[in-house]
Write a protein that holds these residues in place. Structure first.
Motif, short mmCIF file in Angstrom:
data_model
loop_
_atom_site.label_atom_id
_atom_site.label_comp_id
_atom_site.label_asym_id
_atom_site.label_seq_id
_atom_site.Cartn_x
_atom_site.Cartn_y
_atom_site.Cartn_z
N ALA A 1 60.21 31.91 67.17
CA ALA A 1 59.81 32.89 68.19
C ALA A 1 58.41 33.40 67.95
N LYS A 2 57.93 33.28 66.73
CA LYS A 2 56.56 33.67 66.39
C LYS A 2 55.60 32.48 66.42
N GLY A 3 56.11 31.32 66.87
CA GLY A 3 55.27 30.13 66.94
C GLY A 3 55.23 29.32 65.66
N VAL A 4 56.08 29.65 64.69
CA VAL A 4 56.08 28.97 63.39
C VAL A 4 57.32 28.09 63.27
N LEU A 5 57.13 26.83 62.94
CA LEU A 5 58.25 25.91 62.75
C LEU A 5 58.38 25.55 61.28
N ILE A 6 59.59 25.70 60.75
CA ILE A 6 59.91 25.29 59.38
C ILE A 6 61.19 24.47 59.43
N GLU A 7 61.55 23.87 58.30
CA GLU A 7 62.77 23.08 58.22
C GLU A 7 63.74 23.74 57.25
N PRO A 8 64.84 24.30 57.75
CA PRO A 8 65.83 24.90 56.85
C PRO A 8 66.33 23.90 55.82
N GLY A 9 66.59 24.38 54.61
CA GLY A 9 66.93 23.47 53.52
C GLY A 9 68.39 23.13 53.38
N ASP A 10 69.28 23.82 54.12
CA ASP A 10 70.71 23.56 53.93
C ASP A 10 71.11 22.15 54.31
N VAL A 11 70.34 21.52 55.21
CA VAL A 11 70.68 20.18 55.67
C VAL A 11 70.55 19.14 54.56
N PHE A 12 69.80 19.46 53.51
CA PHE A 12 69.59 18.50 52.42
C PHE A 12 70.73 18.53 51.38
N PHE A 13 71.66 19.43 51.55
CA PHE A 13 72.76 19.58 50.59
C PHE A 13 74.08 19.12 51.22
N ALA A 14 74.89 18.45 50.42
CA ALA A 14 76.22 18.07 50.90
C ALA A 14 77.04 19.32 51.17
N GLY B 1 69.29 15.91 48.72
CA GLY B 1 68.74 14.59 49.02
C GLY B 1 68.58 14.41 50.50
N TYR B 2 68.09 13.23 50.88
CA TYR B 2 67.83 12.92 52.28
C TYR B 2 69.15 12.88 53.05
N PRO B 3 69.36 13.74 54.04
CA PRO B 3 70.66 13.81 54.71
C PRO B 3 71.07 12.52 55.41
N ASP B 4 70.11 11.78 55.94
CA ASP B 4 70.49 10.54 56.64
C ASP B 4 71.05 9.50 55.68
N THR B 5 70.60 9.52 54.43
CA THR B 5 71.21 8.63 53.44
C THR B 5 72.68 8.97 53.27
N ARG B 6 72.97 10.26 53.18
CA ARG B 6 74.35 10.72 53.05
C ARG B 6 75.18 10.29 54.26
N HIS B 7 74.58 10.42 55.45
CA HIS B 7 75.29 10.03 56.68
C HIS B 7 75.57 8.53 56.71
N MET B 8 74.58 7.74 56.32
CA MET B 8 74.76 6.29 56.32
C MET B 8 75.90 5.88 55.39
N ILE B 9 75.95 6.50 54.24
CA ILE B 9 77.01 6.19 53.28
C ILE B 9 78.37 6.55 53.85
N ARG B 10 78.47 7.71 54.46
CA ARG B 10 79.75 8.14 55.01
C ARG B 10 80.20 7.25 56.17
N LEU B 11 79.25 6.79 56.97
CA LEU B 11 79.61 5.94 58.11
C LEU B 11 80.10 4.57 57.66
N THR B 12 79.66 4.12 56.48
CA THR B 12 80.15 2.83 55.96
C THR B 12 81.46 2.98 55.21
N GLY B 13 81.88 4.22 54.95
CA GLY B 13 83.12 4.44 54.21
C GLY B 13 82.93 4.43 52.71
N GLY B 14 81.68 4.48 52.25
CA GLY B 14 81.42 4.47 50.82
C GLY B 14 81.90 5.74 50.13
N ALA B 15 82.17 5.63 48.84
CA ALA B 15 82.59 6.78 48.03
C ALA B 15 81.34 7.43 47.45
#
Length: 467
Positions: free
Chosen positions: A421-434, A207-221
């Protein structure tokens, strides 16, 4: 060029490099030095004279005018400044969270497969300028220039209700809509309002990592819902939750659109357990492809759903305008919460966007963007099997990215470094997982930010790294 000349002269005066009474080169001389038209320099001088920064004396020249500004006083920094050990005082440490990261200079890379960024060639410059000019008339300025306290520009709210929300099957009263600084702020405000220490809240995994971060910062379970080919699964996890955050339009990051049967099962589950829904419709209205799938909010009979949308994704991420639709009681609380943060989003941007929509530019822009994105999606899906045959990819209709699962031995984060380094930008997927290790082989390819003629070569270069 005229603006650049003025900016340079003002900067040099502020720094003290041009002193009071100093004579500037004649317009003819400066134009010759810069290799530009004399009229350009003359116009720059005249504007600065009108503003009091320069003084023009007939047959003598142009001089730096005297100013009453308080002279700068340089103070020595106290000994030991910057050495305080702040760590014990910090209640939270957001910098330690694992965020999605994108190079600040991403436009300098020839093959940026980034989600949430935009191709500058698609920005409607002339239409936006007309909208800004319309918002800058005397009557408009008089309407939006004051402090709105906790309110929004009524023109933008009216346009959202009349021309934006109905496209998604959402109908709202005036007191059921609030403007935010992007969908991100709307999501934060909704979670902050509903979630406190120990509050059980569910979200998708991945899921969206910032949602996870927001929940953790509020102390939610935090409770994680599994995602399959139909989106989030309404299983037993929901039974103990008070809130659930969903992306049913295009699941983040897999792009899956939740089908009607799963939607109904989800709605039945939340109604049975008395759960509030925060619906993040982040990727809606950007790119219509195939039948329109309305959001859950369009069927909300009980006012149980807080619906979040974005205008930034449609036009430009730097614009930072989003909105939230909910029952009047919830909007009233969200306004009060927003007020203690920043009162309201900049009202000049709100009015400019209102004009952009009302003048018909919004709908025309959507048509143009849809055509460009459809072409890019077709090209990407033609060459993905050719250049990346070892991966599995997913993109549901209308999504502006592909979710890629690589072979078992792939380390997508390490590959992203080699790809850059080859000029290609992608987004690694590990950040979307808890649990980051679960997304080790995954990555996301967005195509809203890359030029059409560069997609195939970018995929070819990327394919050389996938094994």
């Amino acid at each position: 060029m005229q603006a650049q000349i003025r900016q340079l002269l003002v900067a040099e005066m502020e720094k003290g490099h041009l002193s009071v009474g100093q004579r500037l080169p004649s317009s003819r001389r400066l134009a010759a030095i810069l290799g530009i038209a004399r009229n350009t320099v003359t116009s720059a001088y005249e504007q600065l004279v009108a503003e009091g920064a320069l003084l023009s004396q007939e047959r003598s020249g142009v001089f730096v005018a005297s100013r009453s500004a308080t002279p700068r006083v340089r103070l020595a920094a106290p000994a030991g400044q910057g050495t305080a050990a702040w760590q014990p005082e910090l209640v939270v440490r957001p910098s330690t969270l694992h965020h999605i990261s994108k190079p600040r200079d991403w436009q300098s890379y020839p093959y940026p497969f980034l989600f949430g960024q935009f191709d500058p060639g698609l920005f409607p410059i002339q239409s936006w300028r007309e909208s800004v000019n319309a918002a800058s008339s005397v009557s408009s300025v008089n309407e939006w220039a004051g402090d709105l306290i906790d309110e929004d520009d009524p023109e933008l709210v009216a346009q959202l209700r009349a021309l934006v929300l109905p496209r998604r099957g959402v109908w709202a009263a005036v007191d059921e809509v609030m403007v935010t600084i992007g969908a991100q702020q709307a999501l934060y405000l909704a979670i902050r309002l509903l979630v406190g220490p120990g509050t059980a809240i569910a979200m998708e995994e991945p899921g969206y990592p910032d949602t996870r971060h927001m929940i953790r910062l509020t102390g939610g379970a935090l409770h994680l819902m599994a995602v399959d080919a139909d989106g989030a699964i309404p299983d037993a996890i929901l039974s103990g939750c008070k809130v659930v955050v969903l992306t049913p339009g295009h699941q983040c990051p897999t792009t899956v659109t939740m089908p009607p049967e799963r939607r109904q099962a989800m709605l039945d589950a939340v109604c049975r357990h008395g759960i509030a829904i925060i619906e993040d419709d982040y990727d809606a209205d950007v790119f219509q492809e195939g039948p329109v799938v309305p959001p859950l909010k369009s069927t909300d009979q009980e006012g149980r759903i807080i619906y979040i949308g974005s205008l930034s994704k449609v036009l430009s991420p730097g614009l930072r305008l989003g909105y939230v639709v909910a029952s009047a009681a919830i909007i009233r609380e969200l306004r009060a919460l927003r007020r203690v943060m920043l009162r309201h989003p900049p009202s000049n941007n709100q009015r400019a966007m209102a004009m952009f929509i009302s003048l018909g530019h919004y709908r025309a822009h959507l048509r143009r963007v849809a055509q460009a994105l459809a072409e890019r999606a077709t090209i990407a899906e033609r060459f993905l099997p050719r250049h990346l045959p070892a991966v599995r990819w997913q993109r549901d209709k209308g999504a502006t990215s592909h979710w890629i699962e690589g072979p078992a031995g792939l380390d997508a984060r390490a590959m992203s470094v080699a790809a850059a380094a080859k000029g290609v930008l992608i987004e690694p997927g590990d950040v979307f997982f808890a649990e980051a290790a679960r997304g080790r082989t995954c990555f996301r390819l967005g195509f809203s930010s890359i030029r059409t003629d560069r997609i195939e070569e970018g995929l070819r270069r990327l394919g050389e790294l996938v094994c």
